[in-house]
Design an enzyme around this catalytic site. Structure first.
Site, short mmCIF file in Angstrom:
data_model
loop_
_atom_site.label_atom_id
_atom_site.label_comp_id
_atom_site.label_asym_id
_atom_site.label_seq_id
_atom_site.Cartn_x
_atom_site.Cartn_y
_atom_site.Cartn_z
N CYS A 1 10.59 13.43 -0.30
CA CYS A 1 10.25 12.63 -1.46
C CYS A 1 9.99 11.20 -0.97
O CYS A 1 10.83 10.64 -0.25
CB CYS A 1 11.38 12.64 -2.48
N GLU B 1 1.62 16.56 -4.96
CA GLU B 1 0.17 16.60 -5.10
C GLU B 1 -0.52 16.08 -3.84
O GLU B 1 -1.50 16.66 -3.37
CB GLU B 1 -0.27 15.77 -6.32
N ASP C 1 11.94 18.06 0.00
CA ASP C 1 11.27 18.89 -1.00
C ASP C 1 10.83 20.17 -0.30
O ASP C 1 10.49 20.16 0.88
CB ASP C 1 10.03 18.18 -1.57
N VAL D 1 -9.07 28.34 12.12
CA VAL D 1 -8.01 27.45 12.57
C VAL D 1 -7.13 28.23 13.55
O VAL D 1 -6.83 29.41 13.34
CB VAL D 1 -7.19 26.87 11.40
#
Length: 155
Positions: A53, A95, A60, A75
Site C-alpha cells: 500500500c 489499479e 496487499d 514473454v
C-alpha cells in the site's frame, strides 16, 4: 525440437538472478513466437502476487491472471516471474499495479491482444478487482473465463 539459438540473448534464464528492487529495474525478456501467424492464447496465473500500500506500507495480495494472444514475441517466463515479484517492495494502488503490468507487457511484446484480471484480496473490508483489456479479442481464438470467483469472504 525448437531452435536453441532463440535463447542466446536471454540474460536471466538458466542461472541465478538477483531479484529486481523495483518494477522499473526489472528486465522483461522475450523470445520469438514459435508459431507466428497462428492465433492462440497464452495464460499466466500468479495467485500469490504482492505489493505494498503506498500510504500505509502494509502488504496487499492479489491473484493475477494474464492472458495474451502473441504476435511475434512470447514473454520469457522467468523474467515475468522476476518482474511480478519486483512489486513486493513497490508501493502502488491496486489499479496502478494491475494496469502498469499490462502496459509493460504490451510495450515489450506487442501482442495481438492482452488482458489482465487483478483479483485483489480485501483491504479495509473491501476487495478491489481491476481489469484491463487492450481491445476486442481476435476472432476465432478460444479465450476461456479467467476462473477466479468474486470474493465472498467466509460465506
Amino acid at each position: 525440437m525448437s531452435d536453441p539459438t532463440i535463447y542466446q540473448g536471454l540474460t536471466q534464464l538458466g542461472g541465478r538472478t538477483e531479484q529486481p528492487q523495483s518494477p522499473e529495474q526489472a528486465v522483461l525478456e522475450r523470445v520469438p513466437n514459435p508459431h507466428p501467424g497462428t492465433q492462440y492464447l497464452v495464460r499466466f496465473a500468479a495467485p500469490e502476487f504482492t505489493s505494498l500500500c503506498p500510504i500505509t506500507g502494509q502488504p496487499d495480495f492479489a491473484h493475477l491472471v494474464i492472458d495474451y494472444v502473441p504476435g511475434d514475441w512470447l514473454v520469457e517466463s522467468k523474467s515475468l516471474k522476476l518482474f511480478l515479484t519486483s512489486f513486493r517492495n513497490h508501493g502502488a494502488f491496486h489499479e496502478a499495479c494491475t494496469v502498469s503490468i499490462a502496459k509493460r507487457l504490451e510495450a515489450e511484446l506487442s501482442p495481438q491482444w492482452i488482458r489482465i484480471g487483478g483479483y485483489w484480496y480485501p483491504r479495509g473490508g473491501i476487495p478491489i478487482d481491476v481489469f484491463y483489456q487492450s481491445g476486442e479479442p481476435p476472432k476465432g481464438v478460444w479465450i476461456p473465463d479467467q476462473g477466479v470467483a468474486s470474493y465472498r469472504g467466509r460465506g
